[in-house]
Design a protein around this motif. Sequence first.
Motif: not given
Length: 185
Positions: A10, A12, A57, A59, A82, A94-95, A97-98, A101-102
């Motif tokens: 991913y 980011l 992704l 942002f 995003i 957002a980053i 939180r991502t 989640a990862l």
Amino acid sequence: MTATDARQTYLLIDGENIDATLGMSILGRRPHPEERPRWNKLLSFIEREWRQGVRGLFFLAVDGDLPASFVQALVAMGYQPIMLRGDGKVVDIAIQRTADALLEREDDVVLVSHDRDFAPQLQRLAETPERRTAIMGFSEFLSSELRRISRVEFFDLEYDVHAFTAELPRLKVIDIADFDPLDYL
């Protein structure tokens, strides 16, 4: 297919941070379109470097009109834009939180930013021994908090990734074997 084959990376991207660093710290002005990174090169670089699929992704904070042509270009390159709106540093939130989640996935992660606000998340991601983590940016502007995280690779956007079509006016330490005085005369 083995578990290793199923892994992906991913990527980011904190586009605001890269754009601000490029503009304020390197160029001293707003970058012209031809001076911005070739975002497609980031995807292809990390795919070649780590030999696995990459999910980009990108942002973006959207305060007014949607930057439609830029968003379309990102999609054409293979990114998932995003687009965020709200109070506070929406891209950072957002980053973060991502990245959190990862932690629940086995995938590898590359952060494209210099921002120290991501240090706690990157630290936690790097603590998983089988996960590869990296940062892409400009080495001289990487926050000391990010620099101190062990097990994180670093890729310079200009020197390693070759994301620019022209040389940037960066200050750098030169190995004496590579020093050419004609570059400065």
